[in-house]
Scaffold this motif. Structure first.
Motif, PDB file in Angstrom:
ATOM      1  N   PRO A 119       0.839  -1.202   0.000  1.00 56.62           N
ATOM      2  CA  PRO A 119       0.000   0.000   0.000  1.00 56.62           C
ATOM      3  C   PRO A 119       0.876   1.255   0.000  1.00 56.62           C
ATOM      4  CG  PRO A 119       0.170  -0.866   2.211  1.00 56.62           C
ATOM      5  CD  PRO A 119       0.958  -1.797   1.322  1.00 56.62           C
ATOM      6  N   ALA A 120       0.259   2.406  -0.159  1.00 58.77           N
ATOM      7  CA  ALA A 120       0.990   3.668  -0.011  1.00 58.77           C
ATOM      8  C   ALA A 120       1.459   3.791   1.430  1.00 58.77           C
ATOM      9  CB  ALA A 120       0.083   4.837  -0.362  1.00 58.77           C
ATOM     10  N   PRO A 121       2.592   4.478   1.677  1.00 56.04           N
ATOM     11  CA  PRO A 121       3.023   4.716   3.066  1.00 56.04           C
ATOM     12  C   PRO A 121       1.893   5.344   3.876  1.00 56.04           C
ATOM     13  CG  PRO A 121       4.737   5.382   1.529  1.00 56.04           C
ATOM     14  CD  PRO A 121       3.536   5.062   0.696  1.00 56.04           C
ATOM     15  N   TYR A 122       1.713   4.863   5.104  1.00 51.68           N
ATOM     16  CA  TYR A 122       0.574   5.298   5.902  1.00 51.68           C
ATOM     17  C   TYR A 122       0.902   5.215   7.389  1.00 51.68           C
ATOM     18  CZ  TYR A 122      -0.214   0.425   7.182  1.00 51.68           C
ATOM     19  OH  TYR A 122      -0.062  -0.846   7.694  1.00 51.68           O
ATOM     20  N   LEU A 123       0.080   5.895   8.184  1.00 57.24           N
ATOM     21  CA  LEU A 123       0.125   5.780   9.640  1.00 57.24           C
ATOM     22  C   LEU A 123      -1.295   5.928  10.181  1.00 57.24           C
ATOM     23  CD1 LEU A 123       3.243   7.884  10.719  1.00 57.24           C
ATOM     24  CD2 LEU A 123       2.923   5.415  11.049  1.00 57.24           C
ATOM     25  N   PRO A 124      -1.667   5.132  11.174  1.00 56.31           N
ATOM     26  CA  PRO A 124      -2.966   5.343  11.824  1.00 56.31           C
ATOM     27  C   PRO A 124      -2.951   6.632  12.625  1.00 56.31           C
ATOM     28  CG  PRO A 124      -1.729   3.603  12.933  1.00 56.31           C
ATOM     29  CD  PRO A 124      -0.947   3.973  11.712  1.00 56.31           C
ATOM     30  N   VAL A 125      -4.082   7.289  12.695  1.00 51.87           N
ATOM     31  CA  VAL A 125      -4.244   8.523  13.469  1.00 51.87           C
ATOM     32  C   VAL A 125      -5.496   8.350  14.314  1.00 51.87           C
ATOM     33  CG1 VAL A 125      -4.568  11.014  13.387  1.00 51.87           C
ATOM     34  CG2 VAL A 125      -3.179   9.886  11.630  1.00 51.87           C
ATOM     35  N   ASP A 126      -5.306   8.144  15.605  1.00 51.90           N
ATOM     36  CA  ASP A 126      -6.440   7.869  16.484  1.00 51.90           C
ATOM     37  C   ASP A 126      -6.878   9.079  17.307  1.00 51.90           C
ATOM     38  OD1 ASP A 126      -6.666   5.154  15.716  1.00 51.90           O
ATOM     39  OD2 ASP A 126      -4.979   4.640  17.030  1.00 51.90           O
ATOM     40  N   HIS A 127      -6.031  10.102  17.378  1.00 49.41           N
ATOM     41  CA  HIS A 127      -6.360  11.290  18.168  1.00 49.41           C
ATOM     42  C   HIS A 127      -5.912  12.544  17.413  1.00 49.41           C
ATOM     43  CE1 HIS A 127      -7.159   8.600  21.527  1.00 49.41           C
ATOM     44  NE2 HIS A 127      -5.983   8.036  21.311  1.00 49.41           N
ATOM     45  N   PHE A 262      -1.223  -0.907  -4.001  1.00 47.76           N
ATOM     46  CA  PHE A 262      -2.581  -1.228  -3.550  1.00 47.76           C
ATOM     47  C   PHE A 262      -3.276   0.016  -3.009  1.00 47.76           C
ATOM     48  CE2 PHE A 262      -5.275  -2.141   0.136  1.00 47.76           C
ATOM     49  CZ  PHE A 262      -6.241  -2.952  -0.441  1.00 47.76           C
ATOM     50  N   ASN A 263      -4.541   0.183  -3.390  1.00 49.23           N
ATOM     51  CA  ASN A 263      -5.344   1.292  -2.868  1.00 49.23           C
ATOM     52  C   ASN A 263      -6.368   0.780  -1.860  1.00 49.23           C
ATOM     53  OD1 ASN A 263      -6.576   3.768  -2.454  1.00 49.23           O
ATOM     54  ND2 ASN A 263      -7.858   3.601  -4.276  1.00 49.23           N
ATOM     55  N   GLU A 264      -7.315  -0.029  -2.305  1.00 48.10           N
ATOM     56  CA  GLU A 264      -8.298  -0.571  -1.381  1.00 48.10           C
ATOM     57  C   GLU A 264      -8.948  -1.803  -1.975  1.00 48.10           C
ATOM     58  OE1 GLU A 264     -10.818   2.794  -0.776  1.00 48.10           O
ATOM     59  OE2 GLU A 264     -12.168   2.267  -2.421  1.00 48.10           O
ATOM     60  N   MET A 265      -9.626  -2.571  -1.127  1.00 42.63           N
ATOM     61  CA  MET A 265     -10.328  -3.761  -1.591  1.00 42.63           C
ATOM     62  C   MET A 265     -11.809  -3.652  -1.306  1.00 42.63           C
ATOM     63  SD  MET A 265      -9.363  -6.758   1.179  1.00 42.63           S
ATOM     64  CE  MET A 265     -10.898  -7.664   1.377  1.00 42.63           C
ATOM     65  N   ALA A 266     -12.597  -4.351  -2.108  1.00 40.22           N
ATOM     66  CA  ALA A 266     -14.046  -4.404  -1.922  1.00 40.22           C
ATOM     67  C   ALA A 266     -14.477  -5.856  -1.990  1.00 40.22           C
ATOM     68  CB  ALA A 266     -14.752  -3.586  -2.995  1.00 40.22           C
ATOM     69  N   PRO A 267     -14.933  -6.419  -0.877  1.00 47.19           N
ATOM     70  CA  PRO A 267     -15.346  -7.824  -0.874  1.00 47.19           C
ATOM     71  C   PRO A 267     -16.772  -7.976  -1.405  1.00 47.19           C
ATOM     72  CG  PRO A 267     -15.561  -6.923   1.325  1.00 47.19           C
ATOM     73  CD  PRO A 267     -15.017  -5.824   0.469  1.00 47.19           C
ATOM     74  N   ARG A 268     -16.939  -7.728  -2.695  1.00 45.57           N
ATOM     75  CA  ARG A 268     -18.265  -7.726  -3.319  1.00 45.57           C
ATOM     76  C   ARG A 268     -18.100  -7.475  -4.812  1.00 45.57           C
ATOM     77  NH1 ARG A 268     -18.524  -2.385  -4.485  1.00 45.57           N
ATOM     78  NH2 ARG A 268     -17.754  -0.881  -2.946  1.00 45.57           N
ATOM     79  N   VAL A 269     -19.211  -7.563  -5.531  1.00 50.08           N
ATOM     80  CA  VAL A 269     -19.218  -7.094  -6.912  1.00 50.08           C
ATOM     81  C   VAL A 269     -18.924  -5.593  -6.893  1.00 50.08           C
ATOM     82  CG1 VAL A 269     -20.720  -8.880  -7.838  1.00 50.08           C
ATOM     83  CG2 VAL A 269     -21.741  -6.875  -6.745  1.00 50.08           C
ATOM     84  N   HIS A 270     -18.390  -5.082  -8.013  1.00 48.32           N
ATOM     85  CA  HIS A 270     -17.788  -3.746  -7.974  1.00 48.32           C
ATOM     86  C   HIS A 270     -18.195  -2.916  -9.180  1.00 48.32           C
ATOM     87  CE1 HIS A 270     -14.319  -0.849  -7.849  1.00 48.32           C
ATOM     88  NE2 HIS A 270     -14.557  -0.973  -6.555  1.00 48.32           N
ATOM     89  N   ASN A 271     -18.267  -1.603  -8.956  1.00 45.79           N
ATOM     90  CA  ASN A 271     -18.650  -0.676 -10.009  1.00 45.79           C
ATOM     91  C   ASN A 271     -17.760  -0.802 -11.248  1.00 45.79           C
ATOM     92  OD1 ASN A 271     -19.518   2.907  -9.904  1.00 45.79           O
ATOM     93  ND2 ASN A 271     -19.828   1.390 -11.484  1.00 45.79           N
ATOM     94  N   SER A 272     -16.473  -1.030 -11.055  1.00 51.61           N
ATOM     95  CA  SER A 272     -15.570  -1.133 -12.202  1.00 51.61           C
ATOM     96  C   SER A 272     -15.755  -2.433 -12.968  1.00 51.61           C
ATOM     97  CB  SER A 272     -14.110  -1.004 -11.748  1.00 51.61           C
ATOM     98  OG  SER A 272     -13.721  -2.116 -10.960  1.00 51.61           O
ATOM     99  N   GLY A 273     -16.616  -3.325 -12.458  1.00 50.28           N
ATOM    100  CA  GLY A 273     -16.921  -4.560 -13.172  1.00 50.28           C
ATOM    101  C   GLY A 273     -18.275  -4.558 -13.851  1.00 50.28           C
ATOM    102  N   HIS A 274     -18.972  -3.429 -13.855  1.00 44.75           N
ATOM    103  CA  HIS A 274     -20.292  -3.388 -14.491  1.00 44.75           C
ATOM    104  C   HIS A 274     -20.220  -3.663 -15.990  1.00 44.75           C
ATOM    105  CE1 HIS A 274     -21.781  -2.275 -10.722  1.00 44.75           C
ATOM    106  NE2 HIS A 274     -22.191  -1.038 -10.923  1.00 44.75           N
TER     107      HIS A 274
END
Length: 352
Positions: A119-127, A262-274
């Motif tokens: 994925p792109a470099p990232y860090l969680p931000v909780d506060h 990697f950007n994101e995942m979708a556990p389902r049918v997807h708009n880009s597959g219409h």
């Protein structure tokens, strides 16, 4: 699993357009669908045999719904996981682990790293106090995203300079700050995995977004996608296998000079597959039904050299006569009662 016979009832959690198109595909194979959704205004329910309108946390309603179904699937990834624990887990396809991963962006990115993705470099931000430090470490420009419930560009803030973070309040569920990726184009890998572990891929489209919403997909994709799709498919296959996934799964990627990110995942049918409804031998919707019902998977081969799909967003969807003046246009309207800015009302696919 023995293949479900025609006439069996498929339960679909969620009442939107993806559920609608799944129900249509199921009906073509002789199945009945039972929609469960908390909103009375359900475009999926309009084309289904039965509809239960009840809150996600209504355990009695969920259990009664499950008794009517031979298998249960879902049409979007934000179905609350906790209430599903009371249902027979063997009925759920895909299972709840995919939901647990996809519903939390930080968990999703860590999972992708565990199976070898980037994925792109990232860090969680909780506060609130953590945001400035995350920007300093990851760098700007970047994007701050809510950990949960974001889709179609919602729950995101673009941060070009560190001072732009002033005044942003981090929600209780937390956020993730990630580097803005420099990329040539965006593409998706849409696959279907059967109950026996067989995986098939559709061709990867070039995806164009406007205001965070998918506006256009096209095939063939640029050469850079062709050079990176095998690596992206390998990751998507690992994800599906690690999750024990059954059905259609989508991973979105940035095509960069250094390979797919990697950007994101979708556990389902997807708009880009219409586009697969008219543009492939077997659509993503039919193959999802085949997979969850234990049927043989259909061919994912593309039907023409060029295929394009455009989303109809807002009031532009209402001009049905204008859309059909193009005699090569396959128009799909989702039956939504109110057209408003940023709302997906339908799509048009052109093949050849």
């Amino acid at each position: 699993m023995t293949a479900l016979p025609p006439g069996s009832t498929i339960g679909i959690l969620g009442g939107g357009q993806l559920g609608r198109m799944l129900a249509v595909a199921a009906a073509q194979l002789g199945y009945r669908c039972h929609i469960y959704a908390p909103e009375q205004d359900s475009v999926a329910a309009e084309v289904a045999a039965k509809f239960t309108c009840a809150p996600w946390h209504d355990q009695d309603a969920l259990i009664e719904f499950s008794r009517d179904c031979a298998v249960i699937t879902y049409e979007f990834e934000n179905v609350p996981v906790a209430p599903l624990a009371r249902l027979p887990q063997a009925m759920l396809a895909p299972g709840t682990r995919a939901l647990e991963v996809a519903q939390d962006r930080v968990r999703e990115k860590r999972f992708i790293e565990e199976v070898g993705g980037r994925p792109a470099p990232y860090l969680p931000v909780d506060h609130d106090s953590e945001l400035a430090g995350a920007i300093a470490r990851v760098g700007a420009p970047g994007i701050l995203k809510t950990r949960r419930d974001g889709y179609d560009g919602k729950g995101q803030w673009s941060i070009k300079q560190d001072h732009e973070a002033q005044g942003i309040r981090i929600p209780q569920s937390g956020c993730v700050y990630e580097e803005r990726v420099r990329f040539e184009c965006e593409f998706s890998v849409v696959l279907v995995r059967g109950r026996g572990g067989e995986i098939r891929f559709w061709d990867s489209t070039r995806n164009t977004h406007e205001d965070g919403i998918l506006a256009h997909t096209e095939l063939p994709a640029p050469a850079i996608v062709g050079s990176q799709v095998e690596e992206a498919r390998a990751l998507a296959g690992k994800v599906a296998s690690a999750l024990g996934y059954v059905g259609v799964l989508t991973l979105e990627f940035f095509a960069t000079a250094n390979g797919p990110v990697f950007n994101e995942m979708a556990p389902r049918v997807h708009n880009s597959g219409h586009w697969t409804i008219e543009g492939a031998v077997t659509s993503q919707f039919e193959n999802h039904i085949r997979a969850i019902c234990g049927l043989p998977l259909g061919s994912t081969e593309r039907m023409a050299e060029r295929v394009v799909m455009d989303n109809l967003i807002g009031e532009v969807a209402l001009d049905l006569v204008g859309h059909l003046s193009d005699d090569r246009a396959h128009v799909h309207l989702y039956g939504k009662s109110e057209a408003r800015a940023g709302r997906k009302m339908g799509h048009i696919t052109r093949v050849g």
